[in-house]
Design a protein around this motif. Structure first.
Motif, PDB file in Angstrom:
ATOM      1  N   VAL A   1      27.763 -54.805  47.798  1.00 33.27           N
ATOM      2  CA  VAL A   1      26.522 -55.231  47.527  1.00 33.27           C
ATOM      3  C   VAL A   1      26.487 -55.093  46.123  1.00 33.27           C
ATOM      4  N   ILE A   2      25.952 -56.082  45.424  1.00 32.50           N
ATOM      5  CA  ILE A   2      25.907 -55.924  43.781  1.00 32.50           C
ATOM      6  C   ILE A   2      24.110 -55.940  43.275  1.00 32.50           C
ATOM      7  N   GLU A   3      23.225 -56.502  44.001  1.00 33.21           N
ATOM      8  CA  GLU A   3      22.030 -56.543  43.799  1.00 33.21           C
ATOM      9  C   GLU A   3      21.138 -56.434  44.968  1.00 33.21           C
ATOM     10  N   VAL A   4      20.093 -55.829  44.985  1.00 30.11           N
ATOM     11  CA  VAL A   4      19.035 -55.803  45.802  1.00 30.11           C
ATOM     12  C   VAL A   4      17.799 -56.183  45.060  1.00 30.11           C
TER      13      VAL A   4
ATOM     14  N   TYR B   1      23.602 -42.129  45.076  1.00 36.29           N
ATOM     15  CA  TYR B   1      24.723 -41.557  44.980  1.00 36.29           C
ATOM     16  C   TYR B   1      25.889 -42.423  44.723  1.00 36.29           C
ATOM     17  N   ASP B   2      26.666 -42.305  43.890  1.00 32.13           N
ATOM     18  CA  ASP B   2      27.828 -42.818  43.283  1.00 32.13           C
ATOM     19  C   ASP B   2      27.632 -44.519  43.187  1.00 32.13           C
ATOM     20  N   CYS B   3      26.729 -44.684  42.748  1.00 29.45           N
ATOM     21  CA  CYS B   3      26.286 -46.187  42.229  1.00 29.45           C
ATOM     22  C   CYS B   3      26.831 -46.525  40.920  1.00 29.45           C
ATOM     23  N   ARG B   4      28.215 -46.503  40.846  1.00 27.19           N
ATOM     24  CA  ARG B   4      28.848 -46.504  39.500  1.00 27.19           C
ATOM     25  C   ARG B   4      28.490 -47.620  38.566  1.00 27.19           C
ATOM     26  N   ALA B   5      28.251 -48.695  39.108  1.00 29.21           N
ATOM     27  CA  ALA B   5      27.759 -50.010  38.246  1.00 29.21           C
ATOM     28  C   ALA B   5      26.337 -49.877  38.050  1.00 29.21           C
ATOM     29  N   LEU B   6      25.487 -49.093  38.368  1.00 31.58           N
ATOM     30  CA  LEU B   6      24.050 -49.062  37.981  1.00 31.58           C
ATOM     31  C   LEU B   6      23.732 -48.582  36.578  1.00 31.58           C
ATOM     32  N   THR B   7      23.082 -49.605  35.782  1.00 34.10           N
ATOM     33  CA  THR B   7      22.870 -49.266  34.436  1.00 34.10           C
ATOM     34  C   THR B   7      21.688 -48.575  34.322  1.00 34.10           C
ATOM     35  N   THR B   8      20.680 -49.473  35.008  1.00 36.84           N
ATOM     36  CA  THR B   8      19.222 -48.943  34.955  1.00 36.84           C
ATOM     37  C   THR B   8      18.711 -48.772  36.313  1.00 36.84           C
ATOM     38  N   VAL B   9      17.482 -48.005  36.287  1.00 37.76           N
ATOM     39  CA  VAL B   9      16.650 -47.932  37.603  1.00 37.76           C
ATOM     40  C   VAL B   9      15.155 -48.108  37.236  1.00 37.76           C
ATOM     41  N   PRO B  10      14.364 -48.828  38.120  1.00 36.76           N
ATOM     42  CA  PRO B  10      13.083 -48.856  37.786  1.00 36.76           C
ATOM     43  C   PRO B  10      12.328 -47.553  37.722  1.00 36.76           C
ATOM     44  N   LEU B  11      11.131 -47.438  37.333  1.00 30.39           N
ATOM     45  CA  LEU B  11      10.248 -46.304  37.392  1.00 30.39           C
ATOM     46  C   LEU B  11       9.392 -46.322  38.722  1.00 30.39           C
ATOM     47  N   PHE B  12      10.206 -45.838  39.605  1.00 28.59           N
ATOM     48  CA  PHE B  12       9.641 -45.836  41.064  1.00 28.59           C
ATOM     49  C   PHE B  12       8.626 -44.800  41.251  1.00 28.59           C
ATOM     50  N   ASP B  13       7.617 -45.009  42.111  1.00 29.51           N
ATOM     51  CA  ASP B  13       6.611 -44.104  42.203  1.00 29.51           C
ATOM     52  C   ASP B  13       6.984 -42.889  43.114  1.00 29.51           C
ATOM     53  N   THR B  14       7.051 -41.729  42.446  1.00 32.27           N
ATOM     54  CA  THR B  14       7.630 -40.475  43.006  1.00 32.27           C
ATOM     55  C   THR B  14       6.672 -39.459  43.124  1.00 32.27           C
ATOM     56  N   SER B  15       5.362 -39.930  43.136  1.00 31.49           N
ATOM     57  CA  SER B  15       4.280 -38.819  43.229  1.00 31.49           C
ATOM     58  C   SER B  15       4.300 -38.037  44.394  1.00 31.49           C
ATOM     59  N   ASN B  16       4.908 -38.602  45.535  1.00 33.61           N
ATOM     60  CA  ASN B  16       5.065 -37.652  46.853  1.00 33.61           C
ATOM     61  C   ASN B  16       6.387 -37.225  47.212  1.00 33.61           C
ATOM     62  N   VAL B  17       7.334 -37.367  46.379  1.00 33.75           N
ATOM     63  CA  VAL B  17       8.793 -36.957  46.456  1.00 33.75           C
ATOM     64  C   VAL B  17       8.860 -35.337  46.485  1.00 33.75           C
ATOM     65  N   ILE B  18       9.394 -34.973  47.327  1.00 34.57           N
ATOM     66  CA  ILE B  18       9.652 -33.410  47.523  1.00 34.57           C
ATOM     67  C   ILE B  18      11.057 -33.193  46.998  1.00 34.57           C
ATOM     68  N   THR B  19      12.043 -33.947  47.620  1.00 30.30           N
ATOM     69  CA  THR B  19      13.479 -33.712  47.178  1.00 30.30           C
ATOM     70  C   THR B  19      14.283 -34.982  46.475  1.00 30.30           C
ATOM     71  N   MET B  20      14.822 -34.985  45.480  1.00 27.88           N
ATOM     72  CA  MET B  20      15.568 -35.786  44.874  1.00 27.88           C
ATOM     73  C   MET B  20      16.813 -35.276  44.558  1.00 27.88           C
ATOM     74  N   LYS B  21      17.206 -34.377  45.286  1.00 28.80           N
ATOM     75  CA  LYS B  21      18.628 -33.723  45.382  1.00 28.80           C
ATOM     76  C   LYS B  21      19.714 -34.973  45.470  1.00 28.80           C
ATOM     77  N   ILE B  22      20.825 -34.695  44.500  1.00 26.45           N
ATOM     78  CA  ILE B  22      21.932 -35.805  44.307  1.00 26.45           C
ATOM     79  C   ILE B  22      21.261 -37.200  44.085  1.00 26.45           C
ATOM     80  N   ALA B  23      20.128 -37.238  43.776  1.00 27.84           N
ATOM     81  CA  ALA B  23      19.499 -38.917  43.927  1.00 27.84           C
ATOM     82  C   ALA B  23      20.362 -39.893  43.259  1.00 27.84           C
ATOM     83  N   PHE B  24      20.859 -39.603  41.837  1.00 23.11           N
ATOM     84  CA  PHE B  24      21.568 -40.430  41.040  1.00 23.11           C
ATOM     85  C   PHE B  24      23.049 -39.780  40.609  1.00 23.11           C
ATOM     86  N   ARG B  25      23.473 -38.771  41.458  1.00 19.35           N
ATOM     87  CA  ARG B  25      24.794 -38.344  41.105  1.00 19.35           C
ATOM     88  C   ARG B  25      25.924 -39.221  41.117  1.00 19.35           C
TER      89      ARG B  25
END
Length: 160
Positions: A16-19, A59-83
């Protein structure tokens, strides 16, 4: 997947290269949704207004250079989200008001140039700072001059 759960949706899909998008209205769990998609380079913004768990989402998406500003207003856990997103260049100023666990969220994101300091400042000074922030910014930005400068301003208890 179930009506409100997209965990492991594309887990380990190395080709997968693009979603381009997905109907994510009402989804509360995106645990390791794209984990291991090592060639994923681009993602569209999703409706994440109901999202509470994004642990390991990229996690481990090595080719990802940018991510959108997701609405995280209800997020409780983002542990290892972009590790392990070793080519990520910027961290958006996610809403962390409800986040309890940010442990290793940006661990080893070595090419980050901007965003780490702003996210740390916001999260650490909010009414209820994240309880778990062990290694949130470990090695984050270490391969860029601006990233190293930001990292130097983040206390060690958020990096070690």
């Amino acid at each position: 997947k179930s009506d409100n759960n997209f965990d492991y949706l594309l887990y380990g899909s190395i080709n997968v290269i693009e979603v381009l998008g997905a109907n994510t209205v009402g989804i509360i769990n995106m645990y390791q949704m794209f984990s291991g998609c090592i060639h994923l380079a681009k993602v569209a913004i999703f409706n994440t207004t109901s999202l509470t768990a994004m642990s390991g989402m990229f996690y481990d998406c090595r080719a990802l250079t940018t991510v959108p500003l997701f609405d995280t207003s209800n997020v409780i856990t983002m542990k290892i989200a972009f590790r392990g997103c070793t080519n990520l260049t910027a961290i958006p100023l996610f809403n962390t008001a409800k986040v309890i666990d940010m442990e290793q969220a940006f661990y080893n994101c070595r090419k980050v140039q901007t965003g780490a300091l702003a996210l740390y400042q916001q999260a650490s000074t909010q009414a209820t700072p994240p309880k778990y922030h062990f290694e949130t910014f470990y090695n984050c930005g270490s391969n860029t001059e601006t990233g190293r400068a930001e990292l130097a301003q983040i206390p060690s208890n958020w990096k070690e």
